[in-house]
Motif scaffolding. Structure first.
Motif, PDB file in Angstrom:
ATOM      1  N   CYS A  22     -23.860 -61.543 -21.743  1.00  0.00           N
ATOM      2  CA  CYS A  22     -23.779 -61.134 -20.336  1.00  0.00           C
ATOM      3  C   CYS A  22     -23.024 -59.823 -20.137  1.00  0.00           C
ATOM      4  O   CYS A  22     -23.423 -58.983 -19.327  1.00  0.00           O
ATOM      5  N   PRO A  24     -22.585 -57.041 -22.009  1.00  0.00           N
ATOM      6  CA  PRO A  24     -23.311 -55.787 -22.239  1.00  0.00           C
ATOM      7  C   PRO A  24     -24.336 -55.481 -21.140  1.00  0.00           C
ATOM      8  O   PRO A  24     -24.543 -54.319 -20.788  1.00  0.00           O
ATOM      9  N   SER A  25     -24.928 -56.519 -20.564  1.00  0.00           N
ATOM     10  CA  SER A  25     -25.881 -56.313 -19.472  1.00  0.00           C
ATOM     11  C   SER A  25     -25.180 -55.758 -18.238  1.00  0.00           C
ATOM     12  O   SER A  25     -25.703 -54.862 -17.565  1.00  0.00           O
ATOM     13  N   GLN A  27     -22.408 -54.017 -18.258  1.00  0.00           N
ATOM     14  CA  GLN A  27     -22.025 -52.640 -18.573  1.00  0.00           C
ATOM     15  C   GLN A  27     -23.231 -51.702 -18.466  1.00  0.00           C
ATOM     16  O   GLN A  27     -23.116 -50.588 -17.967  1.00  0.00           O
ATOM     17  N   MET A  28     -24.389 -52.173 -18.907  1.00  0.00           N
ATOM     18  CA  MET A  28     -25.599 -51.362 -18.825  1.00  0.00           C
ATOM     19  C   MET A  28     -25.942 -51.058 -17.365  1.00  0.00           C
ATOM     20  O   MET A  28     -26.321 -49.930 -17.030  1.00  0.00           O
ATOM     21  N   ALA A  29     -25.780 -52.045 -16.486  1.00  0.00           N
ATOM     22  CA  ALA A  29     -26.052 -51.834 -15.062  1.00  0.00           C
ATOM     23  C   ALA A  29     -25.115 -50.776 -14.484  1.00  0.00           C
ATOM     24  O   ALA A  29     -25.558 -49.881 -13.748  1.00  0.00           O
ATOM     25  N   ASP A  31     -23.631 -48.384 -16.159  1.00  0.00           N
ATOM     26  CA  ASP A  31     -24.018 -47.104 -16.759  1.00  0.00           C
ATOM     27  C   ASP A  31     -25.234 -46.508 -16.049  1.00  0.00           C
ATOM     28  O   ASP A  31     -25.293 -45.296 -15.812  1.00  0.00           O
ATOM     29  N   LEU A  32     -26.199 -47.349 -15.702  1.00  0.00           N
ATOM     30  CA  LEU A  32     -27.385 -46.868 -14.997  1.00  0.00           C
ATOM     31  C   LEU A  32     -27.013 -46.286 -13.637  1.00  0.00           C
ATOM     32  O   LEU A  32     -27.525 -45.230 -13.245  1.00  0.00           O
ATOM     33  N   ASN A  34     -23.996 -45.099 -12.819  1.00  0.00           N
ATOM     34  CA  ASN A  34     -23.190 -43.893 -13.060  1.00  0.00           C
ATOM     35  C   ASN A  34     -24.051 -42.693 -13.449  1.00  0.00           C
ATOM     36  O   ASN A  34     -23.673 -41.550 -13.175  1.00  0.00           O
ATOM     37  N   ASN A  35     -25.187 -42.923 -14.082  1.00  0.00           N
ATOM     38  CA  ASN A  35     -26.051 -41.821 -14.512  1.00  0.00           C
ATOM     39  C   ASN A  35     -26.981 -41.302 -13.415  1.00  0.00           C
ATOM     40  O   ASN A  35     -27.697 -40.334 -13.640  1.00  0.00           O
TER      41      ASN A  35
END
Length: 67
Positions: A22, A24-25, A27-29, A31-32, A34-35
């Protein structure tokens, strides 16, 4: 950019370490977001996470300690 902190409790250890999938998911959200320059352009999201150890008591302890 101003930082916005997102707090989360994940079961990283204990009887069901599902937080290992859970976290890493989550964190990926972040990051998306933030980008993307069109979503919260003046802010950077940062994940602050703790291991709840699949225990309500451990999770509550971490929540109180971090406040």
């Amino acid at each position: 950019k101003k930082k916005l902190y997102i707090g989360a409790l994940f079961p990283m250890s204990g009887g069901w370490p599902g937080g290992q999938a859970c976290m890493p998911s989550a964190q990926m959200a972040l990051d998306l977001v933030n980008n993307r320059s069109d979503i919260l352009p003046d802010y950077e999201l940062e994940l602050i996470h703790y291991d709840s150890m699949v225990s309500a008591c451990a999770g509550e302890s971490e929540e109180v300690r971090s406040s």
